[in-house]
Design a protein around this motif. Structure first.
Motif, short mmCIF file in Angstrom:
data_model
loop_
_atom_site.label_atom_id
_atom_site.label_comp_id
_atom_site.label_asym_id
_atom_site.label_seq_id
_atom_site.Cartn_x
_atom_site.Cartn_y
_atom_site.Cartn_z
N GLY A 16 0.81 -1.21 0.00
CA GLY A 16 0.00 0.00 0.00
C GLY A 16 0.84 1.26 0.00
O GLY A 16 0.53 2.23 -0.70
N ALA A 17 1.93 1.25 0.77
CA ALA A 17 2.83 2.40 0.79
C ALA A 17 3.48 2.61 -0.58
O ALA A 17 3.64 3.76 -1.03
N GLU A 18 3.83 1.52 -1.24
CA GLU A 18 4.41 1.61 -2.59
C GLU A 18 3.42 2.24 -3.56
O GLU A 18 3.79 3.07 -4.39
N GLN A 19 2.16 1.83 -3.47
CA GLN A 19 1.14 2.39 -4.35
C GLN A 19 0.95 3.89 -4.10
O GLN A 19 0.83 4.68 -5.04
N THR A 20 0.96 4.28 -2.83
CA THR A 20 0.81 5.69 -2.48
C THR A 20 1.97 6.51 -3.03
O THR A 20 1.78 7.57 -3.64
N ILE A 21 3.19 6.02 -2.82
CA ILE A 21 4.36 6.75 -3.30
C ILE A 21 4.40 6.78 -4.82
O ILE A 21 4.77 7.80 -5.43
N ALA A 22 4.00 5.68 -5.46
CA ALA A 22 3.97 5.64 -6.93
C ALA A 22 2.99 6.66 -7.49
O ALA A 22 3.29 7.37 -8.46
N VAL A 179 -8.08 1.35 -5.81
CA VAL A 179 -6.62 1.32 -5.71
C VAL A 179 -6.24 0.92 -4.28
O VAL A 179 -6.71 1.53 -3.32
N MET A 180 -5.37 -0.09 -4.16
CA MET A 180 -4.96 -0.56 -2.83
C MET A 180 -3.78 0.27 -2.31
O MET A 180 -2.66 -0.22 -2.18
N ASP A 181 -4.05 1.55 -2.05
CA ASP A 181 -3.02 2.38 -1.45
C ASP A 181 -2.99 2.14 0.05
O ASP A 181 -3.68 1.25 0.56
N LEU A 182 -2.21 2.92 0.76
CA LEU A 182 -2.04 2.67 2.19
C LEU A 182 -3.36 2.86 2.95
O LEU A 182 -3.67 2.09 3.86
N TYR A 183 -4.13 3.87 2.58
CA TYR A 183 -5.40 4.08 3.27
C TYR A 183 -6.35 2.91 3.01
O TYR A 183 -7.09 2.48 3.91
N VAL A 203 -1.39 5.09 9.46
CA VAL A 203 -1.45 5.85 8.21
C VAL A 203 -1.05 7.30 8.44
O VAL A 203 -0.30 7.89 7.67
N ALA A 204 -1.54 7.89 9.53
CA ALA A 204 -1.22 9.28 9.84
C ALA A 204 0.28 9.47 10.06
O ALA A 204 0.88 10.44 9.57
N VAL A 205 0.90 8.53 10.78
CA VAL A 205 2.35 8.60 11.02
C VAL A 205 3.11 8.53 9.71
O VAL A 205 4.08 9.27 9.48
N PHE A 206 2.67 7.66 8.81
CA PHE A 206 3.32 7.53 7.49
C PHE A 206 3.26 8.84 6.73
O PHE A 206 4.27 9.31 6.17
N TYR A 207 2.08 9.46 6.69
CA TYR A 207 1.91 10.70 5.93
C TYR A 207 2.70 11.84 6.56
O TYR A 207 3.29 12.67 5.84
N VAL A 208 2.71 11.91 7.87
CA VAL A 208 3.49 12.96 8.54
C VAL A 208 4.98 12.79 8.25
O VAL A 208 5.68 13.76 7.93
N ALA A 209 5.47 11.55 8.34
CA ALA A 209 6.89 11.29 8.10
C ALA A 209 7.27 11.61 6.66
O ALA A 209 8.31 12.23 6.40
#
Length: 229
Positions: A16-22, A179-183, A203-209
């Motif tokens: 999911g993190a990969e999809q979000t970053i992509a 889309v299977m993003d992080l959320y 999820v919030a920690v990921f987006y803040v970081a």
């Protein structure tokens, strides 16, 4: 708080993190290239193209991103299978995925916002620098490529960093088109485990970081650029 589920879902979380970053990288990189064209058209293009570019930016900035995404996915996406031969083309595995429509929508939307920023930056470049380039005998496109556009980007860099962060925070909308993003992964975890807060906190920690990293990278890049007086 119970985070024991992470050991079971970490492969899905990584995906999911990969999809979000992509989604972020594709929309920002392609959208910025389109924004440069749109901004230049508004500043120095023929009047019909300048009006088209201005209208494009007004339309996409004035409508919700979610509406644009659904129009493209449920509208254009439902018409694509009706085109003869499209289902049997090599592009169909890409065209049938929500990721494709999310990438296109985010790219077009980001370009509209970024074009306005770049237009303002182009108009704020000191005229003396442009005149100096002309005095050196630079052609129109050489002047744009070597003086005007780089200077405008330098001026707009802090705003561009903010726009990239905003684009990152818009990526969860891709969840609405499968889309299977992080959320989306967090939503699945909530359904499986009945835990509400823990997946959302992650999820919030990921987006803040990631937002902090983006700001830091842009800040370091800006400090490394030569200061022109």
């Amino acid at each position: 708080m119970d985070f024991s589920w992470i050991t079971h879902y970490w492969p899905l979380l990584l995906k999911g993190a990969e999809q979000t970053i992509a989604l972020l990288v594709i929309s920002v990189s392609l959208g910025f290239c389109l924004a440069v064209v749109l901004a230049l058209l508004q500043v120095m293009g023929p009047k019909p193209l300048a009006k088209f570019s201005s209208g494009y930016c007004t339309l996409l900035r004035g409508t919700p991103l979610l509406v644009q995404l659904w129009l493209l996915y449920y509208g254009v996406g439902s018409l694509l299978p009706m085109i003869p031969g499209i289902r049997h083309s090599f592009m169909w595995p890409v065209l049938r995925e929500g990721f494709f429509f999310a990438s296109v929508t985010f790219t077009l939307n980001y370009a509209a916002y970024e074009a306005v920023v770049l237009r303002a930056a182009l108009l704020s470049v000191p005229k003396g620098e442009i005149e100096a380039g002309k005095a050196f005998g630079m052609s129109r496109w050489t002047l744009i490529r070597r003086v005007w556009l780089p200077r405008a980007i330098r001026i707009a860099l802090p705003t561009i960093a903010g726009e990239v962060v905003l684009q990152l925070k818009a990526t969860p909308l891709a969840f609405t088109v499968t889309v299977m993003d992080l959320y989306s992964v967090a939503y699945k975890i909530r359904q499986d485990t009945l835990l509400v807060y823990e997946p959302l906190i992650l999820v919030a920690v990921f987006y803040v970081a990631l937002s902090a990293l983006i700001v830091k990278v842009f800040g370091r890049f800006e400090r490394q650029l030569p200061v022109r007086r």
